[in-house]
Design a protein around this motif. Sequence first.
Motif, PDB file in Angstrom:
ATOM      1  N   ASP A  79     -14.212  16.894  12.488  1.00  0.00           N
ATOM      2  CA  ASP A  79     -13.469  15.633  12.440  1.00  0.00           C
ATOM      3  C   ASP A  79     -13.532  15.142  11.007  1.00  0.00           C
ATOM      4  N   ILE A  80     -12.740  14.150  10.701  1.00  0.00           N
ATOM      5  CA  ILE A  80     -12.691  13.670   9.324  1.00  0.00           C
ATOM      6  C   ILE A  80     -12.314  12.203   9.326  1.00  0.00           C
ATOM      7  N   VAL A  81     -12.958  11.430   8.472  1.00  0.00           N
ATOM      8  CA  VAL A  81     -12.671  10.004   8.339  1.00  0.00           C
ATOM      9  C   VAL A  81     -12.126   9.768   6.938  1.00  0.00           C
ATOM     10  N   LEU A  82     -10.899   9.318   6.859  1.00  0.00           N
ATOM     11  CA  LEU A  82     -10.272   9.056   5.567  1.00  0.00           C
ATOM     12  C   LEU A  82     -10.399   7.583   5.218  1.00  0.00           C
ATOM     13  N   PRO A  83     -10.630   7.260   3.939  1.00  0.00           N
ATOM     14  CA  PRO A  83     -10.756   5.857   3.551  1.00  0.00           C
ATOM     15  C   PRO A  83      -9.435   5.119   3.644  1.00  0.00           C
ATOM     16  N   ASP A  84      -9.514   3.807   3.717  1.00  0.00           N
ATOM     17  CA  ASP A  84      -8.321   2.985   3.721  1.00  0.00           C
ATOM     18  C   ASP A  84      -7.546   3.196   2.417  1.00  0.00           C
ATOM     19  N   ILE A 142      -7.045  12.597  13.637  1.00  0.00           N
ATOM     20  CA  ILE A 142      -8.059  12.250  12.648  1.00  0.00           C
ATOM     21  C   ILE A 142      -8.433  10.784  12.792  1.00  0.00           C
ATOM     22  N   THR A 143      -9.725  10.504  12.724  1.00  0.00           N
ATOM     23  CA  THR A 143     -10.192   9.128  12.764  1.00  0.00           C
ATOM     24  C   THR A 143      -9.958   8.503  11.407  1.00  0.00           C
ATOM     25  N   THR A 144      -9.200   7.422  11.351  1.00  0.00           N
ATOM     26  CA  THR A 144      -8.847   6.799  10.086  1.00  0.00           C
ATOM     27  C   THR A 144      -9.115   5.312  10.173  1.00  0.00           C
ATOM     28  N   THR A 145      -9.545   4.728   9.067  1.00  0.00           N
ATOM     29  CA  THR A 145      -9.768   3.297   9.053  1.00  0.00           C
ATOM     30  C   THR A 145      -8.450   2.566   9.191  1.00  0.00           C
ATOM     31  N   ALA A 146      -8.525   1.298   9.573  1.00  0.00           N
ATOM     32  CA  ALA A 146      -7.334   0.535   9.894  1.00  0.00           C
ATOM     33  C   ALA A 146      -6.372   0.474   8.722  1.00  0.00           C
ATOM     34  N   VAL A 147      -5.082   0.667   9.006  1.00  0.00           N
ATOM     35  CA  VAL A 147      -4.056   0.581   7.978  1.00  0.00           C
ATOM     36  C   VAL A 147      -3.633  -0.871   7.862  1.00  0.00           C
ATOM     37  N   SER A 148      -3.756  -1.418   6.670  1.00  0.00           N
ATOM     38  CA  SER A 148      -3.414  -2.814   6.486  1.00  0.00           C
ATOM     39  C   SER A 148      -2.684  -2.994   5.184  1.00  0.00           C
ATOM     40  N   SER A 149      -2.102  -4.144   4.991  1.00  0.00           N
ATOM     41  CA  SER A 149      -1.398  -4.449   3.748  1.00  0.00           C
ATOM     42  C   SER A 149      -2.380  -4.490   2.600  1.00  0.00           C
ATOM     43  N   PRO A 150      -1.991  -3.951   1.424  1.00  0.00           N
ATOM     44  CA  PRO A 150      -2.913  -3.927   0.304  1.00  0.00           C
ATOM     45  C   PRO A 150      -3.078  -5.267  -0.389  1.00  0.00           C
ATOM     46  N   THR A 151      -3.107  -6.340   0.379  1.00  0.00           N
ATOM     47  CA  THR A 151      -3.349  -7.650  -0.193  1.00  0.00           C
ATOM     48  C   THR A 151      -4.837  -7.807  -0.461  1.00  0.00           C
ATOM     49  N   PRO A 152      -5.245  -8.183  -1.657  1.00  0.00           N
ATOM     50  CA  PRO A 152      -6.672  -8.223  -1.987  1.00  0.00           C
ATOM     51  C   PRO A 152      -7.503  -9.022  -1.007  1.00  0.00           C
ATOM     52  N   SER A 153      -6.988 -10.105  -0.459  1.00  0.00           N
ATOM     53  CA  SER A 153      -7.778 -10.965   0.405  1.00  0.00           C
ATOM     54  C   SER A 153      -7.914 -10.409   1.818  1.00  0.00           C
ATOM     55  N   LEU A 154      -7.193  -9.303   2.139  1.00  0.00           N
ATOM     56  CA  LEU A 154      -7.244  -8.732   3.479  1.00  0.00           C
ATOM     57  C   LEU A 154      -7.935  -7.376   3.453  1.00  0.00           C
ATOM     58  N   ARG A 155      -9.062  -7.284   2.784  1.00  0.00           N
ATOM     59  CA  ARG A 155      -9.755  -6.017   2.664  1.00  0.00           C
ATOM     60  C   ARG A 155     -10.247  -5.524   4.016  1.00  0.00           C
ATOM     61  N   SER A 156     -10.135  -4.202   4.243  1.00  0.00           N
ATOM     62  CA  SER A 156     -10.634  -3.600   5.467  1.00  0.00           C
ATOM     63  C   SER A 156     -12.154  -3.686   5.513  1.00  0.00           C
ATOM     64  N   SER A 197     -19.154   7.285  -6.160  1.00  0.00           N
ATOM     65  CA  SER A 197     -18.311   7.366  -4.967  1.00  0.00           C
ATOM     66  C   SER A 197     -17.277   6.250  -4.925  1.00  0.00           C
ATOM     67  N   LEU A 198     -17.661   5.054  -5.396  1.00  0.00           N
ATOM     68  CA  LEU A 198     -16.742   3.920  -5.387  1.00  0.00           C
ATOM     69  C   LEU A 198     -15.623   4.138  -6.404  1.00  0.00           C
ATOM     70  N   ALA A 199     -15.974   4.636  -7.586  1.00  0.00           N
ATOM     71  CA  ALA A 199     -14.957   4.900  -8.608  1.00  0.00           C
ATOM     72  C   ALA A 199     -13.954   5.948  -8.134  1.00  0.00           C
ATOM     73  N   LYS A 200     -14.435   6.985  -7.435  1.00  0.00           N
ATOM     74  CA  LYS A 200     -13.538   8.029  -6.940  1.00  0.00           C
ATOM     75  C   LYS A 200     -12.639   7.508  -5.818  1.00  0.00           C
ATOM     76  N   GLU A 201     -13.211   6.646  -4.965  1.00  0.00           N
ATOM     77  CA  GLU A 201     -12.397   6.064  -3.890  1.00  0.00           C
ATOM     78  C   GLU A 201     -11.247   5.254  -4.460  1.00  0.00           C
ATOM     79  N   VAL A 202     -11.525   4.460  -5.485  1.00  0.00           N
ATOM     80  CA  VAL A 202     -10.512   3.557  -6.027  1.00  0.00           C
ATOM     81  C   VAL A 202      -9.477   4.298  -6.866  1.00  0.00           C
ATOM     82  N   PHE A 203      -9.931   5.156  -7.768  1.00  0.00           N
ATOM     83  CA  PHE A 203      -9.012   5.724  -8.760  1.00  0.00           C
ATOM     84  C   PHE A 203      -8.580   7.150  -8.471  1.00  0.00           C
ATOM     85  N   GLY A 204      -9.296   7.853  -7.592  1.00  0.00           N
ATOM     86  CA  GLY A 204      -8.854   9.176  -7.170  1.00  0.00           C
ATOM     87  C   GLY A 204      -8.530  10.111  -8.323  1.00  0.00           C
TER      88      GLY A 204
END
Length: 278
Positions: A79-84, A142-156, A197-204
């Motif tokens: 299984d695999i969990v992909l980040p928002d 695939i288990t994936t975190t919730a898909v939401s609008s990329p509005t900064p105040s609505l972080r997953s 890990s955080l830098a890779k998540e954000v900037f890929g």
Amino acid sequence: MAHSENQPSSFSDIIELNVGGQVYVTRHATLVSVPNSLLWTMFVQKSPTELPKDRKGRYFFDRDGFLFRYILDYLRERDIVLPDFFKERGRLQKEAEFFQLHELAQRLRPAVSKDNSLGDELCAHGDPEEASLACALGSSSITTTAVSSPTPSLRSPFQKHGYITIGYRGSYTIGRDIQTDAKFRRVARITVCGKTSLAKEVFGETLNESRDPDKPPERYTSRYYLKYNFLEQAFDRLAEVGFRMVACSSTGTCAYASSDPNEDKIWTSYTEYVFSRD
């Protein structure tokens, strides 16, 4: 030289890999957990001397080192969990195909949901980028975190909290006459400081790791830099994934290029912007 599955393995139980400059350590059993995959073929039917290695003796793969973490996750858990806000789904599918993980590649392949779901509505009417993600998620297991609008105040709630510091060094010249226009030079390099890990998540893929290629995911680094030419590109990306600027600081020095009193002053500055995601 081919080896039978029934013969004892000539590989050690713990295997070190170098995947595109990223170092991974895993068990031999994990690598061969999917029969007839590329890794199974390499680590079951071949001997250690037949596989390419780097100068430190780690088995080398000229593939995407960042995405390989998801390949390992799948080998461990099926299984695999992909980040928002994950934007590398298509590339990950290609990696799965390369490693001959056919079930994973099939899950990652875009497919329209059969029921009348939100994914279908987004495919027809939504934002193109969000729509493509929704379509791909529609029938995937695939288990994936919730898909939401990329509005900064609505972080997953599944996103990691933490700090990222963006820094840049720039220079410009100002003539003796204060009315003379300043001559700015382009930003030479935009640096990234924070947890790996955080830098890779954000900037890929836009993150250049060549100056610090072997950092474990939970370690901190100040040696990464971005492939962007404009600071605003980094700021936009951080805002998309829920970060906000909390502090900034700047220092500068002034010097003359020569002893000529008519020579322009050269100012060099270093500025850092601190971003936080709570």
